[in-house]
Write a protein that holds these residues in place. Structure first.
Motif, PDB file in Angstrom:
ATOM      1  N   ILE A   1       0.897  -1.140  -0.064  1.00  0.00           N
ATOM      2  CA  ILE A   1      -0.072  -0.169   0.207  1.00  0.00           C
ATOM      3  C   ILE A   1       1.014   1.239   0.112  1.00  0.00           C
ATOM      4  CG2 ILE A   1      -1.849   1.354   1.114  1.00  0.00           C
ATOM      5  CD1 ILE A   1      -2.556  -1.370   2.348  1.00  0.00           C
ATOM      6  N   GLY A   2       1.151   1.832  -1.163  1.00  0.00           N
ATOM      7  CA  GLY A   2       1.794   2.903  -1.226  1.00  0.00           C
ATOM      8  C   GLY A   2       1.365   4.366  -1.306  1.00  0.00           C
ATOM      9  N   ARG A   3       0.036   4.282  -1.619  1.00  0.00           N
ATOM     10  CA  ARG A   3      -0.698   5.499  -1.823  1.00  0.00           C
ATOM     11  C   ARG A   3      -0.621   6.424  -0.703  1.00  0.00           C
ATOM     12  NH1 ARG A   3      -6.155   4.175  -4.917  1.00  0.00           N
ATOM     13  NH2 ARG A   3      -5.988   2.319  -3.380  1.00  0.00           N
ATOM     14  N   PRO A   4      -0.460   8.061  -0.545  1.00  0.00           N
ATOM     15  CA  PRO A   4      -0.390   8.696   0.506  1.00  0.00           C
ATOM     16  C   PRO A   4      -1.799   8.703   1.437  1.00  0.00           C
ATOM     17  CG  PRO A   4       0.341   9.822  -1.353  1.00  0.00           C
ATOM     18  CD  PRO A   4      -0.254   8.598  -1.966  1.00  0.00           C
ATOM     19  N   THR A   5      -2.862   8.614   0.925  1.00  0.00           N
ATOM     20  CA  THR A   5      -3.850   8.938   1.685  1.00  0.00           C
ATOM     21  C   THR A   5      -4.224   7.763   2.596  1.00  0.00           C
ATOM     22  OG1 THR A   5      -5.015  10.011  -0.435  1.00  0.00           O
ATOM     23  CG2 THR A   5      -6.497   9.303   1.252  1.00  0.00           C
ATOM     24  N   PRO A   6      -4.264   6.407   2.263  1.00  0.00           N
ATOM     25  CA  PRO A   6      -4.370   5.530   3.343  1.00  0.00           C
ATOM     26  C   PRO A   6      -3.193   5.604   4.273  1.00  0.00           C
ATOM     27  CG  PRO A   6      -3.660   4.241   1.478  1.00  0.00           C
ATOM     28  CD  PRO A   6      -4.127   5.863   1.008  1.00  0.00           C
ATOM     29  N   ARG A   7      -2.137   5.802   3.856  1.00  0.00           N
ATOM     30  CA  ARG A   7      -0.687   5.912   4.858  1.00  0.00           C
ATOM     31  C   ARG A   7      -1.199   6.984   5.586  1.00  0.00           C
ATOM     32  NH1 ARG A   7       3.990   7.077   1.630  1.00  0.00           N
ATOM     33  NH2 ARG A   7       4.910   7.073   3.664  1.00  0.00           N
ATOM     34  N   PHE A   8      -1.543   8.203   5.368  1.00  0.00           N
ATOM     35  CA  PHE A   8      -1.604   9.244   6.360  1.00  0.00           C
ATOM     36  C   PHE A   8      -2.901   8.976   7.256  1.00  0.00           C
ATOM     37  CE2 PHE A   8      -3.495  13.369   7.191  1.00  0.00           C
ATOM     38  CZ  PHE A   8      -2.692  14.198   7.621  1.00  0.00           C
ATOM     39  N   ALA A   9      -3.886   8.629   6.748  1.00  0.00           N
ATOM     40  CA  ALA A   9      -5.049   8.200   7.471  1.00  0.00           C
ATOM     41  C   ALA A   9      -4.655   7.358   8.455  1.00  0.00           C
ATOM     42  CB  ALA A   9      -6.428   7.645   6.666  1.00  0.00           C
ATOM     43  N   ALA A  10      -4.096   6.194   8.348  1.00  0.00           N
ATOM     44  CA  ALA A  10      -3.818   5.189   9.304  1.00  0.00           C
ATOM     45  C   ALA A  10      -2.737   6.023  10.265  1.00  0.00           C
ATOM     46  CB  ALA A  10      -2.913   4.040   8.704  1.00  0.00           C
ATOM     47  N   ALA A  11      -1.728   6.719   9.906  1.00  0.00           N
ATOM     48  CA  ALA A  11      -0.715   7.044  10.820  1.00  0.00           C
ATOM     49  C   ALA A  11      -1.628   8.322  11.717  1.00  0.00           C
ATOM     50  CB  ALA A  11       0.312   7.959   9.996  1.00  0.00           C
ATOM     51  N   ILE A  12      -2.522   8.760  11.216  1.00  0.00           N
ATOM     52  CA  ILE A  12      -3.061   9.844  12.075  1.00  0.00           C
ATOM     53  C   ILE A  12      -3.861   9.137  13.241  1.00  0.00           C
ATOM     54  CG2 ILE A  12      -4.743  11.578  12.314  1.00  0.00           C
ATOM     55  CD1 ILE A  12      -2.498  12.654  11.255  1.00  0.00           C
ATOM     56  N   GLY A  13      -4.600   8.007  12.773  1.00  0.00           N
ATOM     57  CA  GLY A  13      -5.371   7.010  13.562  1.00  0.00           C
ATOM     58  C   GLY A  13      -4.504   6.512  14.795  1.00  0.00           C
ATOM     59  N   VAL A  14      -3.328   6.145  14.492  1.00  0.00           N
ATOM     60  CA  VAL A  14      -2.436   5.440  15.587  1.00  0.00           C
ATOM     61  C   VAL A  14      -1.723   6.525  16.345  1.00  0.00           C
ATOM     62  CG1 VAL A  14      -0.249   4.293  15.823  1.00  0.00           C
ATOM     63  CG2 VAL A  14      -1.951   3.423  13.802  1.00  0.00           C
ATOM     64  N   GLY A  15      -1.549   7.896  15.709  1.00  0.00           N
ATOM     65  CA  GLY A  15      -1.127   8.915  16.610  1.00  0.00           C
ATOM     66  C   GLY A  15      -2.099   9.335  17.423  1.00  0.00           C
ATOM     67  N   LEU A  16      -3.386   9.347  17.012  1.00  0.00           N
ATOM     68  CA  LEU A  16      -4.383  10.086  17.852  1.00  0.00           C
ATOM     69  C   LEU A  16      -4.813   8.806  18.958  1.00  0.00           C
ATOM     70  CD1 LEU A  16      -6.889  11.968  18.254  1.00  0.00           C
ATOM     71  CD2 LEU A  16      -8.234  10.316  16.882  1.00  0.00           C
ATOM     72  N   VAL A  17      -4.671   7.569  18.836  1.00  0.00           N
ATOM     73  CA  VAL A  17      -4.897   6.388  19.696  1.00  0.00           C
ATOM     74  C   VAL A  17      -3.631   6.804  20.726  1.00  0.00           C
ATOM     75  CG1 VAL A  17      -4.954   4.341  20.473  1.00  0.00           C
ATOM     76  CG2 VAL A  17      -6.048   5.056  18.379  1.00  0.00           C
ATOM     77  N   THR A  18      -2.699   6.905  20.507  1.00  0.00           N
ATOM     78  CA  THR A  18      -1.275   6.980  21.180  1.00  0.00           C
ATOM     79  C   THR A  18      -1.452   8.133  22.015  1.00  0.00           C
ATOM     80  OG1 THR A  18       0.016   5.568  19.666  1.00  0.00           O
ATOM     81  CG2 THR A  18       1.155   6.899  21.484  1.00  0.00           C
ATOM     82  N   GLY A  19      -1.759   9.327  21.576  1.00  0.00           N
ATOM     83  CA  GLY A  19      -1.827  10.417  22.155  1.00  0.00           C
ATOM     84  C   GLY A  19      -2.732  10.668  23.205  1.00  0.00           C
ATOM     85  N   VAL A  20      -3.986   9.809  22.912  1.00  0.00           N
ATOM     86  CA  VAL A  20      -4.844   9.941  23.890  1.00  0.00           C
ATOM     87  C   VAL A  20      -4.800   9.149  25.143  1.00  0.00           C
ATOM     88  CG1 VAL A  20      -7.504   9.316  24.359  1.00  0.00           C
ATOM     89  CG2 VAL A  20      -6.857  10.608  22.400  1.00  0.00           C
ATOM     90  N   LEU A  21      -3.906   7.732  24.727  1.00  0.00           N
ATOM     91  CA  LEU A  21      -3.448   7.175  26.096  1.00  0.00           C
ATOM     92  C   LEU A  21      -2.670   7.829  26.711  1.00  0.00           C
ATOM     93  CD1 LEU A  21      -3.204   3.790  24.261  1.00  0.00           C
ATOM     94  CD2 LEU A  21      -5.176   4.440  25.777  1.00  0.00           C
ATOM     95  N   ALA A  22      -1.485   8.523  26.360  1.00  0.00           N
ATOM     96  CA  ALA A  22      -0.581   9.311  26.983  1.00  0.00           C
ATOM     97  C   ALA A  22      -1.216  10.513  27.860  1.00  0.00           C
ATOM     98  CB  ALA A  22       0.510   9.824  25.985  1.00  0.00           C
ATOM     99  N   ALA A  23      -2.095  11.163  27.221  1.00  0.00           N
ATOM    100  CA  ALA A  23      -2.742  12.216  27.785  1.00  0.00           C
ATOM    101  C   ALA A  23      -3.558  11.834  29.233  1.00  0.00           C
ATOM    102  CB  ALA A  23      -3.656  12.789  26.997  1.00  0.00           C
TER     103      ALA A  23
END
Length: 340
Positions: A96-118
Motif C-alpha cells: 500500500i503506497g498511496r499517501p491517503t491511506p498511509r496518512f489516515a492510518a498514521a493519524i489514527g495510530v497517533g490519535l490513539v497513542t496521544g489520547v492514552l498518554a494524555a
C-alpha cells in the motif's frame, strides 16, 4: 538495457497499491525496534515527571509542571513519529503506497497513542489546570509527530534514530556534568561557573549533532543497499535525503520548542506568574533549548552531507563519438575529404 533484435520492450512496472515498484516507499529497517525504544523513552519520562509533580502541591506543582513540559514534549513527538513509521512500514510491506491511506492510518495510530498518554498524565499526575494543559500538549505532540512520520520512511527512520541518539548523548553528558564543568574551569565564582556551563552546553550540542549526522548517514546507506538488492533498477538516494536525515533530529527539537511555546504556553505563564525568578529561569532555559536545537540541526546536516560526499567517486567521463579507440598499427582516418 540493450534490447535484442526481435524482442519486445519490457512491460511497464505493475502498480502495487497505487504505486509502481520504482515509486512505492521502501520500508524503513528496524522500525519496530525504534518504536519500542521511543515508547520506552516516553514511558520513562512520564514516570519521572509524575514523581516530581505528584509529590508536590500548590504553586510548587505548577513550577514542576513547567520544568517537566520540555522533557515530555520531545519524547511525545518522537513517539508519534515512531508509531507512524511503524504503521507506514506495515502498509509498505503489504504494497500500500498511496499517501491517503498511509496518512489516515498514521493519524489514527497517533490519535490513539496521544489520547492514552494524555489519560496517563491526567489520571496519575493529580488535578489542576497545569496538569490538564500538560496532558493536552502531550497529546498534540504525539499527533503532530504521527503526521510527520508519513514522509519518506527511510529519511524518517534515520531522523528517528538520530533523535533517540541525541537523547542518549544528552543524558550521558548530564550524568558527567559535574566532572565536565570542573574540567572547563568551574570554581567558586559566578563567572567561572557560568563560563563552564556555556562550554558544557556547546559540548553537548556539538556531540549530539555529530552523532545525529553520522547515525543518519549510516542508516540511509544501509537502507539504500537493501533497496538496491530488492530492486536494482531503483534510483539511489541523492544528497537531499542525507541532508534532511542529518537535520531531522534538530528539526524535531525545533518543532517540540514550538509546541512548548504555543500549546504549553499557559503552563509557562502560570509558572512565571509565581515569581520573577521563575519567569527569568524559563526564559533562559527556552533560549538554551533553541540554541541546542539549531546547533544539532546544522551540525547534523553538515556531518551527514560530508559523510555522503566522501562516498562519491570521481565523475565518469562519457566517451564522445570522436574518442573511439584506435587499434595498434592502424592509422587514424583523416577527416579531410579525399581528392579523386
Amino acid at each position: 538495457m540493450t534490447k535484442r533484435s526481435g524482442t519486445t520492450a519490457d512491460p511497464p512496472a505493475e502498480p502495487v497499491g497505487g504505486a509502481t515498484r520504482a515509486t512505492r516507499p521502501v520500508p524503513a529497517p528496524g522500525a519496530a525496534l525504534l518504536a519500542v525504544l521511543a515508547l520506552i523513552w516516553l514511558a520513562t519520562m512520564l514516570w519521572s515527571a509524575r514523581t516530581a509533580i505528584f509529590s508536590n502541591a500548590g504553586t510548587l506543582s505548577i513550577t514542576m509542571s513547567a520544568y517537566a513540559l520540555p522533557a515530555l514534549v520531545g519524547p511525545s513527538l518522537v513517539a508519534g513519529v515512531a508509531a507512524s513509521l511503524l504503521t507506514a512500514n506495515l502498509l509498505a510491506r503489504r504494497g500500500i503506497g498511496r499517501p491517503t491511506p498511509r496518512f489516515a492510518a498514521a493519524i489514527g495510530v497517533g490519535l490513539v497513542t496521544g489520547v492514552l498518554a494524555a489519560l496517563v498524565v491526567k489520571l496519575t499526575y493529580g488535578g489542576g489546570a497545569a496538569v490538564t494543559i500538560l496532558a493536552g500538549t502531550i497529546a498534540a505532540a504525539v499527533i503532530i509527530g504521527s503526521a510527520l512520520g508519513v514522509l519518506r520512511p527511510s529519511v524518517v527512520g534515520a531522523a528517528l534514530l538520530a533523535s533517540l541518539a541525541v537523547s542518549a548523548v544528552t543524558f550521558t553528558l548530564a550524568y558527567f556534568k559535574t566532572d565536565l564543568t570542573t574540567l572547563y574551569g568551574s570554581g567558586d565564582t559566578i563567572e567561572s561557573q557560568a563560563g563552564a556551563l556555556r562550554w558544557f552546553s556547546w559540548t553537548a550540542s556539538l556531540a549530539s549533532g555529530l552523532v545525529a549526522g553520522l547515525l543518519a548517514f549510516g542508516y540511509l546507506r544501509r537502507t539504500g543497499r537493501r533497496a538496491e538488492l530488492v530492486d536494482p533498477d531503483r534510483p539511489p538516494l541523492r544528497w537531499p535525503a542525507y541532508l534532511a536525515a542529518g537535520a531531522g533530529a534538530g528539526l524535531l527539537l525545533l518543532v517540540a520548542e514550538v509546541l512548548i511555546r504555543t500549546a504549553g504556553s499557559r503552563v509557562l505563564a502560570l509558572a512565571g506568574s509565581i515569581s520573577a525568578a521563575d519567569r527569568d529561569a524559563q526564559g533562559l532555559l527556552g533560549g538554551s533549548r533553541v540554541n541546542h536545537a539549531l546547533v544539532v540541526l546544522f551540525v547534523g546536516a553538515l556531518t551527514a552531507l560530508i559523510a555522503f560526499g566522501r562516498t562519491l567517486g570521481p565523475a565518469a567521463e562519457d566517451a564522445g563519438p570522436d574518442d573511439e579507440a584506435i587499434e595498434p598499427g592502424k592509422p587514424a582516418e583523416s577527416s579531410e575529404p579525399v581528392t579523386r
